[in-house]
Design an enzyme around this catalytic site. Structure first.
Site, PDB file in Angstrom:
ATOM      1  N   SER A 296       0.884  -1.301  -0.137  1.00  9.14           N
ATOM      2  CA  SER A 296       0.189  -0.070  -0.020  1.00  9.14           C
ATOM      3  C   SER A 296       0.913   1.281  -0.022  1.00  9.14           C
ATOM      4  O   SER A 296       2.165   1.321   0.516  1.00  9.14           O
ATOM      5  CB  SER A 296      -0.948   0.196   1.409  1.00  9.14           C
ATOM      6  OG  SER A 296      -0.101  -0.141   2.384  1.00  9.14           O
TER       7      SER A 296
ATOM      8  N   GLU B 115       0.883   5.679   0.643  1.00  8.09           N
ATOM      9  CA  GLU B 115       0.235   6.843   1.601  1.00  8.09           C
ATOM     10  C   GLU B 115       0.494   8.038   0.569  1.00  8.09           C
ATOM     11  O   GLU B 115       1.600   8.549   0.372  1.00  8.09           O
ATOM     12  CB  GLU B 115       0.755   6.897   2.841  1.00  8.09           C
ATOM     13  CG  GLU B 115       0.169   7.918   3.725  1.00  8.09           C
ATOM     14  CD  GLU B 115       0.251   7.661   5.336  1.00  8.09           C
ATOM     15  OE1 GLU B 115       0.140   6.573   5.819  1.00  8.09           O
ATOM     16  OE2 GLU B 115       0.876   8.717   5.811  1.00  8.09           O
TER      17      GLU B 115
END
Length: 298
Positions: free
Chosen positions: A15, A17
């Protein structure tokens, strides 16, 4: 798709950010970065939320655009310390209405420009209260994540205190956690061991911050209490004004860090991108053969 459901399937999570930019030029740069990183097929991406709710509208706009225009699974950060419960519920209802079902529930920092700041009457003063509010009003609609601190939160007196309050967030309904950045994996492994001893068994995803600007990351680290290894400081200091050499050393270090985490069973990797793609792409390319593959829809 709910991040908690994905992690329960045993899928290794990658993931990224991002933070909401302040102007149109920054937003253009951000979405160029997102489109480049989309090719890596991340499990999810997340968008930060400014101190005291200062980026409320900008965070919401970026989250909506990623969801509707880019089609990535997105998690909205939400800090609670500067909002009334009614404001928090309005924000959460709005996210539900546009189809967002992942929230990172955070206390949030006190606004630096408001030294006399006090939370509004009836506010959620801690992240655990926000988790409880979400569960009370929205039941299981949202998959709720929280932050964790392998070296302890700057306000924590010790790791016993840290684990106790982390467990409260889990018992309130948090399904997974993303750690504060760290540079020595020993802190992460010791934290996971403490969690297991305390019967905390949610996935704790390591937060990885590639060092591409040493002065900037050194400042971040001092603010959040993250330790930069002395040998890395000694390599960085002589070249701190040479961006290319700093980035080269930083990426090489992050690759070794990620390889070690992968070999030791981390459930995912969460990259703090600072809205740039180059370093993350380089790291991912170097470690991709080590990343466990499991069908998300199995």
């Amino acid at each position: 798709m709910k991040i908690g459901d994905i992690l329960r399937k045993g899928v290794f999570s990658v993931s990224f950010e991002f933070f909401p930019p302040k102007n149109e030029e920054g937003e253009k740069q951000l979405f160029e970065t997102i489109k480049e990183l989309r090719e890596l097929k991340p499990t999810f991406v997340s968008v930060t939320y400014g101190a005291g709710g200062s980026t409320r509208d900008r965070t919401r706009n970026v989250v909506r655009r990623i969801h509707e225009e880019i089609g990535l699974n997105v998690m909205a950060h939400l800090t609670c310390i500067a909002h009334t419960r009614e404001e928090l519920l309005d924000i959460l209802k709005d996210y539900k209405d546009i189809g967002i079902d992942n929230i990172l529930a955070l206390r949030g920092d006190v606004p630096h420009d408001r030294p006399d700041f006090r939370p509004p009457e009836g506010a959620c003063r801690y992240a655990v209260e926000l988790v409880r509010l979400i569960r009370d009003r929205f039941k299981d609609y949202f998959s709720v994540g929280v932050a964790s601190y392998p070296e302890g939160h700057p306000e924590s007196p010790n790791m016993e205190w840290e684990i106790r309050y982390f467990k409260e967030k889990v018992e309130a309904g948090a399904e997974f956690s993303i750690t504060q950045m760290f540079f020595e994996n020993t802190y992460y492994y010791e934290f996971i061991e403490l969690c297991h001893k305390a019967d905390i068994n949610i996935p704790v995803i390591p937060g990885i911050m590639p060092i591409t600007n040493f002065k900037q990351i050194r400042k971040f680290a001092s603010m959040c209490g993250a330790t930069i290894p002395q040998f890395l400081i000694e390599k960085m200091e002589p070249v701190e004004n040479d961006p290319e050499e700093v980035a080269k050393i930083g990426v090489e270090f992050a690759i070794r860090q990620c390889e070690d985490l992968l070999r030791n069973g981390a459930p995912g990797l969460h990259f703090y991108t600072l809205n740039r793609s180059k370093a993350t792409l380089q790291i991912y390319s170097a470690i991709r053969e080590l990343i466990p593959v499991k069908d998300l829809y199995a």
